[in-house]
Design a protein around this motif. Sequence first.
Motif, PDB file in Angstrom:
ATOM      1  N   GLU A 178       0.828  -1.200   0.000  1.00 45.34           N
ATOM      2  CA  GLU A 178       0.000   0.000   0.000  1.00 45.34           C
ATOM      3  C   GLU A 178       0.865   1.254   0.000  1.00 45.34           C
ATOM      4  OE1 GLU A 178      -2.633  -0.450   3.346  1.00 45.34           O
ATOM      5  OE2 GLU A 178      -3.872  -1.927   2.268  1.00 45.34           O
ATOM      6  N   SER A 179       0.265   2.370  -0.360  1.00 40.62           N
ATOM      7  CA  SER A 179       0.990   3.651  -0.380  1.00 40.62           C
ATOM      8  C   SER A 179       1.601   3.941   0.983  1.00 40.62           C
ATOM      9  CB  SER A 179       0.044   4.794  -0.744  1.00 40.62           C
ATOM     10  OG  SER A 179      -0.548   4.536  -1.983  1.00 40.62           O
ATOM     11  N   GLU A 184       8.512  -4.649   4.251  1.00 42.61           N
ATOM     12  CA  GLU A 184       8.420  -5.449   5.485  1.00 42.61           C
ATOM     13  C   GLU A 184       7.063  -5.234   6.167  1.00 42.61           C
ATOM     14  OE1 GLU A 184      10.871  -3.450   4.609  1.00 42.61           O
ATOM     15  OE2 GLU A 184      12.730  -4.591   4.641  1.00 42.61           O
ATOM     16  N   ASN A 185       6.643  -3.966   6.258  1.00 42.52           N
ATOM     17  CA  ASN A 185       5.319  -3.687   6.847  1.00 42.52           C
ATOM     18  C   ASN A 185       4.233  -4.438   6.093  1.00 42.52           C
ATOM     19  OD1 ASN A 185       5.996  -0.135   7.379  1.00 42.52           O
ATOM     20  ND2 ASN A 185       6.310  -1.874   8.736  1.00 42.52           N
ATOM     21  N   ALA A 186       4.359  -4.425   4.763  1.00 44.97           N
ATOM     22  CA  ALA A 186       3.332  -5.057   3.928  1.00 44.97           C
ATOM     23  C   ALA A 186       3.247  -6.556   4.207  1.00 44.97           C
ATOM     24  CB  ALA A 186       3.630  -4.805   2.445  1.00 44.97           C
ATOM     25  N   VAL A 187       4.404  -7.201   4.392  1.00 45.82           N
ATOM     26  CA  VAL A 187       4.383  -8.641   4.666  1.00 45.82           C
ATOM     27  C   VAL A 187       3.662  -8.914   5.989  1.00 45.82           C
ATOM     28  CG1 VAL A 187       5.734 -10.733   5.021  1.00 45.82           C
ATOM     29  CG2 VAL A 187       6.569  -9.000   3.440  1.00 45.82           C
ATOM     30  N   HIS A 188       4.077  -8.197   7.047  1.00 44.50           N
ATOM     31  CA  HIS A 188       3.447  -8.422   8.359  1.00 44.50           C
ATOM     32  C   HIS A 188       1.939  -8.147   8.296  1.00 44.50           C
ATOM     33  CE1 HIS A 188       7.026  -9.187  10.803  1.00 44.50           C
ATOM     34  NE2 HIS A 188       7.651  -8.270  10.078  1.00 44.50           N
ATOM     35  N   ARG A 189       1.553  -7.057   7.641  1.00 46.64           N
ATOM     36  CA  ARG A 189       0.138  -6.691   7.567  1.00 46.64           C
ATOM     37  C   ARG A 189      -0.667  -7.733   6.794  1.00 46.64           C
ATOM     38  NH1 ARG A 189      -2.392  -4.940   3.569  1.00 46.64           N
ATOM     39  NH2 ARG A 189      -0.553  -4.165   2.453  1.00 46.64           N
ATOM     40  N   GLU A 190      -0.173  -8.103   5.596  1.00 46.41           N
ATOM     41  CA  GLU A 190      -0.918  -9.051   4.761  1.00 46.41           C
ATOM     42  C   GLU A 190      -1.102 -10.393   5.469  1.00 46.41           C
ATOM     43  OE1 GLU A 190      -2.545  -9.278   1.898  1.00 46.41           O
ATOM     44  OE2 GLU A 190      -2.283  -7.214   1.243  1.00 46.41           O
ATOM     45  N   VAL A 191      -0.017 -10.886   6.084  1.00 40.63           N
ATOM     46  CA  VAL A 191      -0.102 -12.188   6.749  1.00 40.63           C
ATOM     47  C   VAL A 191      -1.123 -12.129   7.882  1.00 40.63           C
ATOM     48  CG1 VAL A 191       1.153 -13.860   8.161  1.00 40.63           C
ATOM     49  CG2 VAL A 191       2.240 -12.885   6.118  1.00 40.63           C
ATOM     50  N   PHE A 192      -1.068 -11.038   8.655  1.00 39.47           N
ATOM     51  CA  PHE A 192      -2.000 -10.937   9.779  1.00 39.47           C
ATOM     52  C   PHE A 192      -3.442 -10.782   9.284  1.00 39.47           C
ATOM     53  CE2 PHE A 192      -4.167  -9.103  13.438  1.00 39.47           C
ATOM     54  CZ  PHE A 192      -3.801 -10.037  14.401  1.00 39.47           C
ATOM     55  N   GLU A 193      -3.635  -9.967   8.240  1.00 40.30           N
ATOM     56  CA  GLU A 193      -4.996  -9.768   7.711  1.00 40.30           C
ATOM     57  C   GLU A 193      -5.568 -11.048   7.125  1.00 40.30           C
ATOM     58  OE1 GLU A 193      -4.589  -5.093   6.267  1.00 40.30           O
ATOM     59  OE2 GLU A 193      -4.869  -6.652   4.761  1.00 40.30           O
ATOM     60  N   GLU A 194      -4.731 -11.778   6.389  1.00 45.54           N
ATOM     61  CA  GLU A 194      -5.265 -12.927   5.650  1.00 45.54           C
ATOM     62  C   GLU A 194      -5.435 -14.177   6.495  1.00 45.54           C
ATOM     63  OE1 GLU A 194      -2.905 -13.390   2.082  1.00 45.54           O
ATOM     64  OE2 GLU A 194      -3.931 -11.725   1.104  1.00 45.54           O
ATOM     65  N   VAL A 195      -4.499 -14.417   7.432  1.00 43.35           N
ATOM     66  CA  VAL A 195      -4.598 -15.658   8.221  1.00 43.35           C
ATOM     67  C   VAL A 195      -4.469 -15.460   9.732  1.00 43.35           C
ATOM     68  CG1 VAL A 195      -3.848 -17.161   6.325  1.00 43.35           C
ATOM     69  CG2 VAL A 195      -2.139 -16.189   7.870  1.00 43.35           C
ATOM     70  N   GLY A 196      -4.346 -14.215  10.204  1.00 37.04           N
ATOM     71  CA  GLY A 196      -4.338 -13.939  11.638  1.00 37.04           C
ATOM     72  C   GLY A 196      -3.113 -14.421  12.390  1.00 37.04           C
ATOM     73  N   VAL A 197      -1.986 -14.548  11.671  1.00 30.54           N
ATOM     74  CA  VAL A 197      -0.768 -15.084  12.285  1.00 30.54           C
ATOM     75  C   VAL A 197       0.313 -13.997  12.323  1.00 30.54           C
ATOM     76  CG1 VAL A 197       1.136 -16.675  11.776  1.00 30.54           C
ATOM     77  CG2 VAL A 197      -1.208 -17.506  11.695  1.00 30.54           C
ATOM     78  N   ALA A 198       1.092 -13.971  13.420  1.00 29.22           N
ATOM     79  CA  ALA A 198       2.239 -13.061  13.500  1.00 29.22           C
ATOM     80  C   ALA A 198       3.497 -13.820  13.080  1.00 29.22           C
ATOM     81  CB  ALA A 198       2.391 -12.522  14.915  1.00 29.22           C
TER      82      ALA A 198
END
Length: 271
Positions: A178-179, A184-198
Amino acid sequence: MIKQNVNVNADTPSIWFIFSAEKLLVPHEAQGPLIESWNNLGFAHAYKEQIVQVGEHNEQMCYLIDMGNEVIEHSGAQLAHLRSLLLHDDLELFSVAARAWQVALFLRTHRFCGQCGSTMQKIDWEMAMQCHRCHHRCYPRISPCIIVAIRHEDKILLAQGKPQKDRNMFSTLAGFVESGETLENAVHREVFEEVGVAIKNLRYMSSQPWPFPHSLMVGFLADFDSGDIKVDGHEIIEAHWFKYDELPNIPPKFSIAGQLIERTIEEICAE
Ligand SMILES: [Zn+2]
């Protein structure tokens, strides 16, 4: 690397990426793009001013011609989806094809200025379009997209997306950056949004241009940190931890998803 207003040697065979609508002109008999001399491409001669040089492959020049929606009639050739080139197993050639398609798409969608609506013109010295009135300039669009393989002991997290193009295929998680966001932020965000995992221990592996339509896949490896899998139900409908030697149907190795999975298996086996 990309050049407009080129002079083509009319007698020497070159590699041609000729697009009509969403498809590429390919020979009936061989897998891959058309290899012909310009003299043999009479049907395209009206497009001479629009030829774009998109690279070289095996010492042959590679050219793009976008015929828009015009129907192409050329003996011994047919129109096929760009994805058919992936069967060719030549990733270097595919990446030139990917570039050709992205340039074609860019030129198609930038005929008019997004700022004032005037006609855009090609720039000679670089791959760009410029508005003759307000000087707004545009470059081919590249959309960064992260993709990540997550490991937990001897297991890999794989998921199935909603639009089921590849039925029964499980793959690594991916999503657009995202803008204002770092990769790195995008990876953490996407993983958490899509499958709820840190996740933790995030490492860059490699990248791959993916021309459907203009993504640049940036591949990472990561380790599980905490959380139970909880799919978002929109982008991801199913996700599980799979033991490395009991994997479901996964993407092929020429794709970065396949390479990330392969690397994770190697790391598991090395311990
Ligand atoms: Zn303008």
